[in-house]
Design an enzyme around this catalytic site. Structure first.
Site, short mmCIF file in Angstrom:
data_model
loop_
_atom_site.label_atom_id
_atom_site.label_comp_id
_atom_site.label_asym_id
_atom_site.label_seq_id
_atom_site.Cartn_x
_atom_site.Cartn_y
_atom_site.Cartn_z
N SER A 1 14.55 -41.96 -13.62
CA SER A 1 13.40 -41.16 -13.24
C SER A 1 13.44 -41.04 -11.72
O SER A 1 13.46 -42.05 -11.01
CB SER A 1 12.11 -41.83 -13.69
N ARG B 1 6.70 -48.97 -15.57
CA ARG B 1 7.48 -49.46 -14.45
C ARG B 1 7.07 -50.89 -14.10
O ARG B 1 5.88 -51.18 -13.98
CB ARG B 1 7.27 -48.57 -13.23
N CYS C 1 9.20 -38.44 -11.41
CA CYS C 1 7.83 -38.94 -11.45
C CYS C 1 7.19 -39.02 -10.07
O CYS C 1 6.08 -39.51 -9.91
CB CYS C 1 7.75 -40.29 -12.16
N GLY D 1 -6.50 -10.20 7.80
CA GLY D 1 -6.17 -10.74 9.11
C GLY D 1 -5.45 -9.74 9.98
O GLY D 1 -5.42 -9.86 11.19
N GLU E 1 15.30 -43.60 -6.42
CA GLU E 1 14.38 -43.27 -5.33
C GLU E 1 14.89 -43.73 -3.97
O GLU E 1 14.15 -43.73 -3.00
CB GLU E 1 12.98 -43.85 -5.61
N ARG F 1 2.28 -47.19 -13.40
CA ARG F 1 2.50 -48.11 -12.27
C ARG F 1 1.73 -49.40 -12.56
O ARG F 1 0.52 -49.44 -12.44
CB ARG F 1 1.97 -47.50 -10.98
N HIS G 1 -15.66 -9.52 1.95
CA HIS G 1 -14.59 -10.41 2.40
C HIS G 1 -14.72 -11.80 1.77
O HIS G 1 -13.78 -12.35 1.22
CB HIS G 1 -14.63 -10.50 3.93
N THR H 1 10.69 -39.23 -6.23
CA THR H 1 10.92 -38.39 -5.04
C THR H 1 9.96 -38.70 -3.90
O THR H 1 10.16 -38.20 -2.80
CB THR H 1 10.86 -36.91 -5.43
N ASN H 2 8.95 -39.54 -4.16
CA ASN H 2 8.11 -39.96 -3.02
C ASN H 2 8.94 -40.86 -2.10
O ASN H 2 9.06 -40.60 -0.91
CB ASN H 2 6.89 -40.75 -3.51
N ASP H 3 9.50 -41.90 -2.70
CA ASP H 3 10.32 -42.79 -1.89
C ASP H 3 11.63 -42.12 -1.47
O ASP H 3 12.13 -42.37 -0.38
CB ASP H 3 10.62 -44.09 -2.66
N LYS I 1 0.84 -1.21 0.00
CA LYS I 1 0.00 0.00 0.00
C LYS I 1 0.88 1.27 0.00
O LYS I 1 0.67 2.18 -0.79
CB LYS I 1 -0.91 -0.02 1.23
N ARG J 1 -3.43 2.89 8.56
CA ARG J 1 -3.70 1.59 7.93
C ARG J 1 -2.46 0.72 7.96
O ARG J 1 -1.35 1.22 7.88
CB ARG J 1 -4.11 1.78 6.47
N ARG K 1 -3.49 -1.32 -6.35
CA ARG K 1 -2.66 -2.52 -6.27
C ARG K 1 -3.10 -3.45 -7.38
O ARG K 1 -4.18 -3.29 -7.94
CB ARG K 1 -2.81 -3.20 -4.91
N TYR L 1 12.50 -33.84 -18.23
CA TYR L 1 11.05 -33.76 -18.14
C TYR L 1 10.56 -33.92 -16.71
O TYR L 1 11.31 -34.39 -15.84
CB TYR L 1 10.39 -34.83 -19.03
N MET M 1 -4.66 -5.54 11.20
CA MET M 1 -5.54 -4.47 11.64
C MET M 1 -6.19 -3.75 10.46
O MET M 1 -5.53 -3.46 9.47
CB MET M 1 -4.77 -3.43 12.45
C1 PEP Z 1 8.16 -42.43 -6.07
O1 PEP Z 1 8.58 -43.15 -5.17
O2 PEP Z 1 8.40 -41.23 -6.16
C2 PEP Z 1 7.32 -43.01 -7.12
C3 PEP Z 1 6.94 -42.29 -8.14
O3 PEP Z 1 6.91 -44.29 -6.95
P1 PEP Z 1 5.72 -44.74 -6.00
O4 PEP Z 1 5.02 -43.52 -5.54
O5 PEP Z 1 4.88 -45.64 -6.80
O6 PEP Z 1 6.47 -45.44 -4.90
MG MG Z 2 8.56 -45.30 -5.41
#
Ligand code: PEP
Ligand code: MG
Length: 895
Positions: free
Chosen positions: A777, A630, A844, A105, A758, A574, A468, A780-782, A26, A96, A352, A864, A107
């Site tokens: 690939s 996979r 992935c 949220g 992974e 999968r 709001h 990144t989950n595991d 502001k 203000r 703004r 990718y 004043m």
């Molecule tokens: C992972 O582990 O990131 C993955 C893509 O495989 P999954 O989630 O099936 O274990």
């Molecule tokens: Mg996995």
């Protein structure tokens, strides 16, 4: 000496719009508008650095601040020709808050500061309007009492309502000077009764009280919740803006309003907003009186009989339109503006970048690029990828029958069905249970934010398009219908009535935030429209990005959806998910529970044709685009029979005793299946499983290739590898299957064999693994699970606490932990490339659809990202933005 205070006004300013970090949004924009010669009431901004100082020093101020504020006040006094606290000719100010980004949220505004029992008389004499002066004073006590002193708002409201009842009037404007004098007395008594101390008469005390209230409001729970939900750092702090008052409540030639330079709901190039004659600042936003439209066109569309500003104040309206154009040209973006007209003179109080729906963001970006106001690349940068979600979701099926209860304002587009909840806490609690909820309120306030966030949609009985509820819902991407005036909400009894009908807590309703309709029951929806502006922006994004976007899809249906969203291949199919379908699960169980290879091979024979058929369909839909399949990676326990009936089914097929099977299942039960016999470990123990899958892939690829004439290059991916030896072992067998199939079919094809990275050991030894892999690939989950040592299945129990305490800034399973897990990705990529420069790299894990993680992947140089179908457009846009930012940084570095 540190500079804490920055003045603006009279065509000049010490700040600029680039100084948002220091002056808040502001303050920076008031300075900017002032510098470009727009009519801005003079004032000053106390910097955000002061907010941090105040916190660090037990809520006190540096000595130098007093002098700087005094000097800035004097400047204002000279400019306005009035003196703060003077009983004859008092200067009044507004105070203000203003953080770097707009942040509900904190004043709210305090207006008319500087009034007391003496200065009110001075104001009455100077303005020649005693009623106005006393109205301003009572507003001041009300606002200051509420937001600075903490006297409950409703106590003032009740006093006002009682007085109106006594006088037999409906509107505040019908109260006369004497009434307002009485009201001021009542208000002062209310303050004294509640707090045991009088309302402060000393204007200096009032000013410092308001400044401190702004700084303190940075730390309120409401503000914290908002920051947490929106990823705003705690240490930014807020600035304080003190500005000379101008009065929209000085009679019929005065007014106050809010406006957008384009329609924030649709993005249409039409001035859009609301104003109120003879009213002050917050009246419009608070929805106390129903505001009037700005333009004739909007009035006609809204079927209102109250004159628009274009009709009521044509000259000032003309000026306002001129300022809209100036501001859009200057800021090169749609602006959200607050203005006041004092006795036919126009004043700008704020500008703004306007919050907008995803639909409007898209249209405005594409239109502005077509108008030549911004470049196509800039248009790509203007749309928040995460907000695209709003567009990708369904709208109501026009063919479906609707039981319309009432029509309110179409405040935030999209349709939603859910069970009615009447409080934010209830909405949140029920949503946690997995229920779809519509939050229904008379009107919302910042206290409701958590409930709005949890709800699928929001419905309010009161409040306009800039209320709001409307503004916050649009920002959050929740459908919202506001101002449904026919609705009577009774929170206590837990019901709402409308048109003689009663809807109780928990009953299902549907709202359409694009039309304002509120319907009983559930109404079916249709897919989103992805042509037009959407397609245009996506085309510009695709041109800008360097990373490809693939999808994680396991079924022909998901594959079709993802192609429709522009997926350029499959990054993860999968195969275990295919095993759950119909009768197949029995064969899978048979395979798992078999005592020996022969038994497994019998079960695999049954599965082979199904797998081949699944793969053929997917290759067919993807028409030559890359498809990564996979091989089986099941935590075994997911497949084991559980119920009596399931054991009996498998036992019948295998012609064994169910008891025998149960014993075998017990043998296979693992203490920690996530780290157990899954992934390539399974493939190594039972190579025939992977051999069957490889055969199904090769046969399907050859078949589809022959039929379609496309070159199909399947990519076979091995999961959960931690040493190169595992990969080598399995690759050898896959290659052997390939040779057998090619011989049988008397034809060959090119295929790739690669691996998931992974596990930390895989990332660390990626240089070795790359020797045997055509591609990596990153799973990144595991990788997150194993790097943190936090089970994916159990994180939910404590992750919210970690975020709450700030131990983690975001859930690392949602947005990649760049410093830890990300470092392993970087290492894996670098080491992989050090062995094989041309190795193809992708991601992935779930992070492949998260914009911040996609930026990270671009930085690491992945080829990718792959994400779930609905996130493909988000990923395309985020990848483009990452590329454009990197390009800009490079060019900036060169300059
Ligand atoms: C992972 O582990 O990131 C993955 C893509 O495989 P999954 O989630 O099936 O274990
Ligand atoms: Mg996995």
């Amino acid at each position: 000496m540190s500079k804490w205070v920055y003045s603006f006004g009279d065509g000049a300013a010490e700040g600029t719009r680039q100084m948002k970090e220091l002056l808040g949004g502001k303050g920076a924009n008031l300075a900017e508008m002032s510098s470009i010669g727009l009519p801005v009431p003079p004032g000053f901004t106390i910097s955000t650095e002061m907010c941090a100082w105040y916190d660090r020093h037990q809520q006190s101020y540096p000595d130098a601040l007093t002098g700087q504020i005094e000097a800035a006040m004097q400047k204002m006094e000279q400019s306005v020709g009035a003196i703060f606290g003077d009983s004859q000719n008092p200067l009044l100010v507004s105070v203000r808050s203003g953080a770097r980004v707009s942040m509900p949220g904190m004043m709210d505004t305090v207006l008319n500061l500087g009034l007391n029992d003496l200065t009110v008389e001075g104001l009455a004499r100077r303005s020649g309007d005693a009623r106005f002066a006393w109205d301003s004073y009572r507003r001041f006590i009300q606002m200051y009492g509420d937001v600075v002193m903490g006297v409950a708002h409703h106590l003032f409201e009740e006093a006002l309502e009682n007085l109106k009842l006594d006088k037999g009037v409906d509107l505040d404007t019908e109260l006369d000077e004497k009434d307002l004098r009485d009201l001021v007395e009542m208000y002062k008594e209310e303050v004294e009764r509640t707090l045991g101390k009088p309302f402060p008469q000393d204007p200096q005390k009032q000013l410092w009280g308001a400044i401190s209230a702004v700084f303190k409001s940075w730390k309120t729970d409401r503000a914290r919740v908002y920051r947490r939900l929106n990823g705003i750092p705690e240490d930014w702090g807020t600035a304080v803006n003190v500005q000379a008052m101008v009065f929209g409540n000085m009679g019929e030639s005065s007014a106050t309003g809010v406006a957008f330079t384009r329609d924030p709901s649709t993005g249409e190039r039409a001035y859009y907003g609301e104003f109120l004659i003879n009213a002050q600042g917050e009246d419009v936003v608070a929805g106390i009186r129903t505001p009037q439209h700005l333009t004739i066109k909007a009035r006609e569309a809204g079927k209102s009989n109250k004159p628009s500003m274009e009709e009521a104040m044509p000259k000032v309206f003309g000026q306002l339109v001129g300022i809209f154009e100036t501001l859009e040209g200057h800021y090169r973006d749609m602006q959200d503006i607050e203005f006041t007209v004092q006795d036919n003179k126009l004043w700008m109080l704020q500008t703004r970048s306007g919050k907008r729906t995803a639909k409007a963001a898209l249209k405005i970006a594409v239109d502005m690029a077509s108008e030549g106001l911004i470049s196509e690349d800039e248009a790509v940068m203007r749309v928040d990828p995460a907000a695209l979600d709003q567009l990708l979701h369904p709208t109501l099926d026009p063919a479906a029958s609707r039981d319309v209860l009432t029509i309110g304002l179409p405040a935030s587009p999209g349709a939603a069905s859910g069970h009615v909840a009447f409080t934010a806490d209830e909405a949140e609690a029920r949503a946690k249970e997995g229920e779809a909820v519509i939050l229904v309120r008379v009107e919302t306030s910042p206290e409701d934010i958590h409930g709005m966030h949890a709800a699928r949609g929001i419905l309010t009985a009161r409040g306009g398009m800039t209320s709001h509820a409307a503004v916050v819902a649009r920002g959050m991407g929740r459908p919202c219908v506001s101002g449904a005036g026919a609705l009577r909400v009774d929170v206590k009894t837990g019901e709402m009535t409308v048109g003689g009908r009663t809807i109780r807590r928990g009953e299902m309703i549907t709202i359409d935030g694009s039309t304002g309709e509120v319907m009983a029951g559930h109404v079916p929806t249709l897919k989103a429209e992805l042509s037009g502006d959407f397609a245009q922006l996506m085309a510009w994004a695709d041109r800008a990005r360097t990373m490809a976007v693939r999808t994680n899809a396991d079924t022909p249906h998901d594959t079709e959806t993802a192609r429709g969203f522009g997926a350029e291949g499959i990054g993860l199919c999968r195969t275990e998910h295919m095993f759950f379908d119909g009768d197949r699960i029995i064969a899978v169980r048979q395979m798992i529970l078999a005592e020996d290879e022969a038994g497994r091979r019998r079960a695999l024979e049954t599965l082979l044709p199904h797998q081949r058929q699944d793969f053929a369909e997917i290759f067919h839909i993807m028409r030559g685009l890359p498809v990564t399949i996979r091989l089986l990676d099941p935590p075994l326990h997911e497949f084991l029979p559980r119920e009596e009936k399931e054991f009996a089914e498998v036992a019948a097929v295998m012609q064994v005793n169910p008891e025998h099977l149960r014993r075998r299942a017990l043998e296979l039960t693992e203490a920690n299946p996530m780290l157990g016999h899954r992934g390539c470990r399974l493939g190594i123990a039972y190579p025939e499983i992977y051999e069957m899958q490889a055969r199904a892939i090769f046969e399907a690829a050859l078949h589809v290739g022959e039929q379609s004439g496309e070159t199909i290059i399947p990519e076979i991916m091995i999961p959960l590898v931690s040493t190169v030896a595992e990969l080598a072992f399995l690759k050898e067998r896959i290659d052997a299957v390939a040779e057998i199939v090619f011989e049988e079919k008397e034809t060959r094809l090119t295929y790739l064999v690669g691996t998931m990275i992974e596990l930390p050991r895989a990332a660390i030894t990626a240089n070795e693994i790359a020797g045997k892999a055509d591609f990596f690939s990153f799973g990144t989950n595991d990788l997150t699970q194993t790097t943190f040592g936090i089970s994916r299945d159990d994180a939910g129990g404590f992750m919210p606490l970690y975020i709450d305490y700030g131990i983690l800034s975001r859930d690392p399973f949602v947005s990649i932990d760049q410093t830890g897990v990300g470092e392993l990705v970087r290492m894996g990529a670098e080491r992989g490339r050090s062995t094989k420069a041309e190795i193809k790299l992708g991601i992935c894990g779930e992070h492949g659809g998260d914009p911040a993680s996609i930026h990270f992947c671009h930085g690491v140089g992945l080829d990718y990202v792959s994400c779930s179908p609905y996130r493909v457009p988000i990923a395309r846009l985020a990848a483009a933005q990452a590329a454009l930012e990197a390009k800009a940084a490079l060019e900036g570095g060169k300059a």
